[in-house]
Design a protein around this motif. Sequence first.
Motif, PDB file in Angstrom:
ATOM      1  N   LEU A   1     -15.764  -1.628  -2.051  1.00 10.09           N
ATOM      2  CA  LEU A   1     -16.888  -1.129  -2.844  1.00 10.09           C
ATOM      3  C   LEU A   1     -17.005   0.394  -2.754  1.00 10.09           C
ATOM      4  N   ARG A   2     -16.838   0.942  -1.564  1.00 11.63           N
ATOM      5  CA  ARG A   2     -16.933   2.395  -1.382  1.00 11.63           C
ATOM      6  C   ARG A   2     -15.836   3.108  -2.178  1.00 11.63           C
ATOM      7  N   ILE A   3     -14.604   2.632  -2.064  1.00 15.95           N
ATOM      8  CA  ILE A   3     -13.477   3.274  -2.756  1.00 15.95           C
ATOM      9  C   ILE A   3     -13.638   3.125  -4.273  1.00 15.95           C
ATOM     10  N   LYS A   4     -14.075   1.962  -4.728  1.00 19.67           N
ATOM     11  CA  LYS A   4     -14.291   1.762  -6.159  1.00 19.67           C
ATOM     12  C   LYS A   4     -15.372   2.715  -6.683  1.00 19.67           C
ATOM     13  N   ASN A   5     -16.447   2.897  -5.918  1.00 16.97           N
ATOM     14  CA  ASN A   5     -17.513   3.814  -6.335  1.00 16.97           C
ATOM     15  C   ASN A   5     -17.045   5.272  -6.343  1.00 16.97           C
ATOM     16  N   ILE A   6     -16.210   5.645  -5.391  1.00 14.87           N
ATOM     17  CA  ILE A   6     -15.642   7.000  -5.379  1.00 14.87           C
ATOM     18  C   ILE A   6     -14.862   7.225  -6.676  1.00 14.87           C
TER      19      ILE A   6
ATOM     20  N   ALA B   1       0.818  -1.222   0.000  1.00 13.25           N
ATOM     21  CA  ALA B   1       0.000   0.000   0.000  1.00 13.25           C
ATOM     22  C   ALA B   1       0.847   1.265   0.000  1.00 13.25           C
ATOM     23  N   LEU B   2       1.964   1.243   0.673  1.00 13.68           N
ATOM     24  CA  LEU B   2       2.790   2.442   0.883  1.00 13.68           C
ATOM     25  C   LEU B   2       3.145   3.196  -0.395  1.00 13.68           C
ATOM     26  N   PRO B   3       3.555   2.541  -1.493  1.00 14.89           N
ATOM     27  CA  PRO B   3       3.910   3.311  -2.701  1.00 14.89           C
ATOM     28  C   PRO B   3       2.742   4.102  -3.307  1.00 14.89           C
ATOM     29  N   HIS B   4       1.526   3.773  -2.932  1.00 11.93           N
ATOM     30  CA  HIS B   4       0.358   4.432  -3.519  1.00 11.93           C
ATOM     31  C   HIS B   4      -0.123   5.631  -2.704  1.00 11.93           C
ATOM     32  N   GLY B   5       0.445   5.840  -1.507  1.00  8.82           N
ATOM     33  CA  GLY B   5       0.106   7.032  -0.747  1.00  8.82           C
ATOM     34  C   GLY B   5      -0.273   6.759   0.694  1.00  8.82           C
ATOM     35  N   GLU B   6      -0.193   7.826   1.487  1.00 10.22           N
ATOM     36  CA  GLU B   6      -0.446   7.699   2.929  1.00 10.22           C
ATOM     37  C   GLU B   6      -1.885   7.318   3.242  1.00 10.22           C
ATOM     38  N   TYR B   7      -2.841   7.772   2.413  1.00 10.84           N
ATOM     39  CA  TYR B   7      -4.241   7.461   2.688  1.00 10.84           C
ATOM     40  C   TYR B   7      -4.586   6.029   2.291  1.00 10.84           C
ATOM     41  N   VAL B   8      -3.927   5.507   1.261  1.00 13.17           N
ATOM     42  CA  VAL B   8      -4.100   4.097   0.900  1.00 13.17           C
ATOM     43  C   VAL B   8      -3.597   3.248   2.063  1.00 13.17           C
ATOM     44  N   LEU B   9      -2.425   3.597   2.568  1.00 13.06           N
ATOM     45  CA  LEU B   9      -1.865   2.878   3.705  1.00 13.06           C
ATOM     46  C   LEU B   9      -2.793   2.953   4.911  1.00 13.06           C
ATOM     47  N   ALA B  10      -3.352   4.125   5.194  1.00 12.71           N
ATOM     48  CA  ALA B  10      -4.250   4.291   6.339  1.00 12.71           C
ATOM     49  C   ALA B  10      -5.503   3.432   6.181  1.00 12.71           C
ATOM     50  N   CYS B  11      -6.060   3.355   4.966  1.00 10.37           N
ATOM     51  CA  CYS B  11      -7.237   2.507   4.720  1.00 10.37           C
ATOM     52  C   CYS B  11      -6.895   1.034   4.937  1.00 10.37           C
ATOM     53  N   ILE B  12      -5.760   0.620   4.411  1.00  6.72           N
ATOM     54  CA  ILE B  12      -5.353  -0.783   4.551  1.00  6.72           C
ATOM     55  C   ILE B  12      -5.147  -1.120   6.027  1.00  6.72           C
ATOM     56  N   GLU B  13      -4.520  -0.221   6.775  1.00  5.79           N
ATOM     57  CA  GLU B  13      -4.315  -0.473   8.209  1.00  5.79           C
ATOM     58  C   GLU B  13      -5.651  -0.568   8.940  1.00  5.79           C
ATOM     59  N   LYS B  14      -6.597   0.244   8.538  1.00 11.67           N
ATOM     60  CA  LYS B  14      -7.931   0.202   9.161  1.00 11.67           C
ATOM     61  C   LYS B  14      -8.605  -1.146   8.875  1.00 11.67           C
TER      62      LYS B  14
ATOM     63  N   LEU C   1      -6.082  -6.379  -0.845  1.00 17.35           N
ATOM     64  CA  LEU C   1      -5.532  -6.583  -2.181  1.00 17.35           C
ATOM     65  C   LEU C   1      -6.441  -5.960  -3.240  1.00 17.35           C
ATOM     66  N   GLY C   2      -7.743  -6.095  -3.071  1.00 16.34           N
ATOM     67  CA  GLY C   2      -8.685  -5.493  -4.006  1.00 16.34           C
ATOM     68  C   GLY C   2      -8.527  -3.985  -4.082  1.00 16.34           C
ATOM     69  N   ILE C   3      -8.394  -3.344  -2.935  1.00 12.76           N
ATOM     70  CA  ILE C   3      -8.217  -1.890  -2.899  1.00 12.76           C
ATOM     71  C   ILE C   3      -6.899  -1.501  -3.560  1.00 12.76           C
TER      72      ILE C   3
END
Length: 180
Positions: free
Chosen positions: A140-145, A81-94, A110-112
């Motif tokens: 699903l939420r992130i994909k819809n965004i 997740a880290l190479p894609h940004g801090e918020y991607v990492l934060a979502c994955i950690e959540k 992995l899907g995200i």
Amino acid sequence: KMGYVYFSPEKCYYSVPYRYIGKETMIHYTGSRIEIFYNHERIALHQRNLTKGSYITNADHLSSTHKFYSEWSPEFFRKKALPHGEYVLACIEKILASHDYPEINYKRSLGIIHLHRAYGSGRLNNACKRALDTDSCSYLRIKNILKNNMDRLLLSVNELEPQKPHIPFHSNIRGASAYE
């Protein structure tokens, strides 16, 4: 299909060689061992695990495509997740911190992370920020965004005009002080 048999006393899953997926097996067990048989031939032997809901895997049982999955861990997904940004990492950690089975959270993660293939890392990071702001980090939420280009809206209406009250001023409207 999964390469595991379900053992109900501990609600555990024990791996079997992948060529037996979909075949009917029989389980023999003692206080310390689990043996799995197919046509009266032992195909797997495991130490019994008393931890409810666990997956016990012998790496030799996995097909070459499934051996990749055996490398999965929370740290594996943080690094992805880290190479894609801090918020991607934060979502994955959540997601990883939720109380579901780890394997399910790994697949969600992995899907995200794979959404960057279609939308790019920058857009994925913005979409994850928006999902975090609304406390809804799900695939699903992130994909819809992303699909609805909501990640491209830089500021929401609330962020544009934070000082403006939602009720227009009028001399006939009383505030909270009128009710003391």
